[in-house]
Design a protein around this motif. Sequence first.
Motif, short mmCIF file in Angstrom:
data_model
loop_
_atom_site.label_atom_id
_atom_site.label_comp_id
_atom_site.label_asym_id
_atom_site.label_seq_id
_atom_site.Cartn_x
_atom_site.Cartn_y
_atom_site.Cartn_z
N PRO A 203 -9.27 1.42 -13.38
CA PRO A 203 -9.79 2.31 -12.34
C PRO A 203 -9.21 3.70 -12.50
O PRO A 203 -8.04 3.84 -12.90
N GLN A 204 -10.02 4.70 -12.20
CA GLN A 204 -9.60 6.10 -12.37
C GLN A 204 -8.21 6.35 -11.77
O GLN A 204 -7.37 7.03 -12.36
N GLU A 205 -7.95 5.75 -10.59
CA GLU A 205 -6.68 6.01 -9.90
C GLU A 205 -5.47 5.41 -10.64
O GLU A 205 -4.32 5.72 -10.32
N LEU A 206 -5.72 4.53 -11.63
CA LEU A 206 -4.61 3.94 -12.40
C LEU A 206 -4.62 4.38 -13.87
O LEU A 206 -3.97 3.76 -14.71
N LEU A 207 -5.37 5.45 -14.13
CA LEU A 207 -5.45 5.94 -15.52
C LEU A 207 -4.69 7.25 -15.68
O LEU A 207 -4.97 8.21 -14.96
N GLU A 247 -12.44 -7.05 -5.51
CA GLU A 247 -13.21 -5.92 -6.07
C GLU A 247 -12.65 -5.54 -7.44
O GLU A 247 -13.38 -5.23 -8.38
N TYR A 248 -11.33 -5.58 -7.53
CA TYR A 248 -10.68 -5.23 -8.80
C TYR A 248 -11.10 -6.21 -9.89
O TYR A 248 -11.47 -5.82 -11.01
N PHE A 249 -11.05 -7.51 -9.55
CA PHE A 249 -11.40 -8.52 -10.55
C PHE A 249 -12.85 -8.34 -11.01
O PHE A 249 -13.15 -8.41 -12.21
N HIS A 250 -13.72 -8.07 -10.06
CA HIS A 250 -15.14 -7.90 -10.39
C HIS A 250 -15.32 -6.72 -11.37
O HIS A 250 -16.05 -6.82 -12.36
N ALA A 251 -14.63 -5.62 -11.11
CA ALA A 251 -14.86 -4.42 -11.92
C ALA A 251 -13.99 -4.37 -13.18
O ALA A 251 -14.43 -3.89 -14.23
N PHE A 252 -12.75 -4.84 -13.08
CA PHE A 252 -11.81 -4.63 -14.20
C PHE A 252 -11.12 -5.91 -14.72
O PHE A 252 -10.44 -5.86 -15.73
N GLY A 253 -11.26 -7.01 -14.01
CA GLY A 253 -10.62 -8.25 -14.46
C GLY A 253 -11.28 -8.74 -15.75
O GLY A 253 -12.50 -8.62 -15.91
N ILE A 254 -10.49 -9.30 -16.64
CA ILE A 254 -11.04 -9.76 -17.93
C ILE A 254 -11.53 -11.20 -17.77
O ILE A 254 -10.74 -12.09 -17.44
N ASP A 255 -12.81 -11.38 -17.97
CA ASP A 255 -13.41 -12.72 -17.88
C ASP A 255 -14.42 -12.88 -19.03
O ASP A 255 -14.64 -11.94 -19.81
N ASN A 275 -1.36 -12.34 -12.78
CA ASN A 275 -2.00 -12.63 -11.50
C ASN A 275 -3.39 -13.14 -11.84
O ASN A 275 -4.32 -12.35 -12.07
N ARG A 276 -3.50 -14.46 -11.94
CA ARG A 276 -4.78 -15.08 -12.32
C ARG A 276 -5.82 -14.79 -11.25
O ARG A 276 -5.51 -14.85 -10.06
N GLY A 277 -7.02 -14.46 -11.70
CA GLY A 277 -8.09 -14.16 -10.74
C GLY A 277 -8.04 -12.72 -10.25
O GLY A 277 -8.85 -12.32 -9.44
N VAL A 278 -7.06 -11.93 -10.74
CA VAL A 278 -7.03 -10.50 -10.39
C VAL A 278 -7.28 -9.70 -11.67
O VAL A 278 -8.34 -9.10 -11.83
N GLU A 279 -6.32 -9.72 -12.61
CA GLU A 279 -6.56 -8.96 -13.85
C GLU A 279 -7.11 -9.83 -14.98
O GLU A 279 -7.61 -9.32 -15.98
N ILE A 280 -7.01 -11.16 -14.81
CA ILE A 280 -7.53 -12.05 -15.86
C ILE A 280 -8.08 -13.32 -15.22
O ILE A 280 -7.52 -13.82 -14.23
N ASP A 281 -9.16 -13.82 -15.79
CA ASP A 281 -9.76 -15.05 -15.31
C ASP A 281 -8.85 -16.23 -15.64
O ASP A 281 -8.27 -16.31 -16.73
N ASN A 282 -8.75 -17.15 -14.69
CA ASN A 282 -7.85 -18.29 -14.82
C ASN A 282 -8.13 -19.11 -16.09
O ASN A 282 -7.22 -19.36 -16.90
N ALA A 283 -9.39 -19.50 -16.28
CA ALA A 283 -9.73 -20.37 -17.42
C ALA A 283 -9.56 -19.63 -18.75
O ALA A 283 -9.08 -20.19 -19.74
N LEU A 284 -9.91 -18.35 -18.77
CA LEU A 284 -9.80 -17.57 -20.00
C LEU A 284 -8.33 -17.46 -20.46
O LEU A 284 -8.03 -17.56 -21.65
N ALA A 285 -7.45 -17.31 -19.49
CA ALA A 285 -6.02 -17.19 -19.83
C ALA A 285 -5.52 -18.44 -20.57
O ALA A 285 -4.62 -18.36 -21.41
N ASP A 286 -6.11 -19.60 -20.25
CA ASP A 286 -5.65 -20.86 -20.86
C ASP A 286 -6.54 -21.34 -22.00
O ASP A 286 -6.32 -22.43 -22.54
#
Length: 317
Positions: A203-207, A247-255, A275-286
């Motif tokens: 997100p712009q505010e974290l870049l 909202e973060y997961f939808h826009a920037f979380g890796i899935d 933080n599973r389900g925030v920055e990365i999808d739970n299943a993808l991480a594993d």
Amino acid sequence: MTQAAIVKKPVTKITFPHHDFLSIEDLNADDITALLDLAEHYVVQNRRKSQTTAMLRGIVVVNVFLENSTGTRLSFEMAAKRLGAEVLNLGVEGSSIYKGESFTDIIRTVGAMLPDLVVVRHKKNGAALEAARLLDCPVLSGGDGTREHPTQALADALTLRRHFGRLEGLKVAICGDIMHSRVAHSNITLLQKMGANVVCAGPQELLPALPCATSDMTEALKDADAVMALRIQKERMERTLSLTDAEYFHAFGIDEDKMKHASPAAVVLHPGPMNRGVEIDNALADDDRRSLIRTQIEMGVAVRMACLDLLTRNSRR
Ligand code: ASP
């Protein structure tokens, strides 16, 4: 997974002309290659049945971790013990920080005990350099404010180099809270020095204002070979993020959906804690076909062994 990297030089001949290791900025591509090559040797050693050596017998390593950590502190301790060193740990809880003792005084106290090597983690930028100026022994950064996490960047580089057989020419997308992430900063520096193409997205505010930064996730992920998800570093933020976790997961979380923009053989990384389900999808991480997260942890021990080996060579002579 390919195990393509090969140790090219005999490990004893490696040159690493540094007293301390505080920042990726201080290393050139040859230094980085030397560290990674030596770490390869420790990967092999650690996979043998009896991994512990007596190489650092008589050496005392002090971990001064004045900011919490799960993986990095354990990894440094594991690395030192695998090499036969003694390890002392000072954490936030065990220190007299709450009694008002300054960082400088804590480091002076540690130094007066004549340790052989000190690992420093602190939330303040430049704390490791301050420690290096106060101590005679080598100092290794275990995470410095928002700027440097050099051994994490080495662990990530070793993970990628082993998987792809190279770093040069890889497209690596680093996604999430780039602004507050020392992992992002060290990784960008290292990967660019090694000829990789790095794109940062969030997100712009974290870049931060970087030429390689974009808030367009599709553009960042397009044909990426590797995608690194980063945690939102709430503890370093002055203002609350404008997005909810969902909202973060939808826009920037890796899935899986976002990974469709990356190269078909792309891998995912995360330095932890996740933080599973925030920055990365739970299943993808594993997902072992996609995720190199466990490998990053294993490589972390090997690169820290390489750093301890190289920085104690003078005191072992
Ligand atoms: N463990 C990493 C660090 O110390 C990443 C994180 O905390 O999110 O910077």
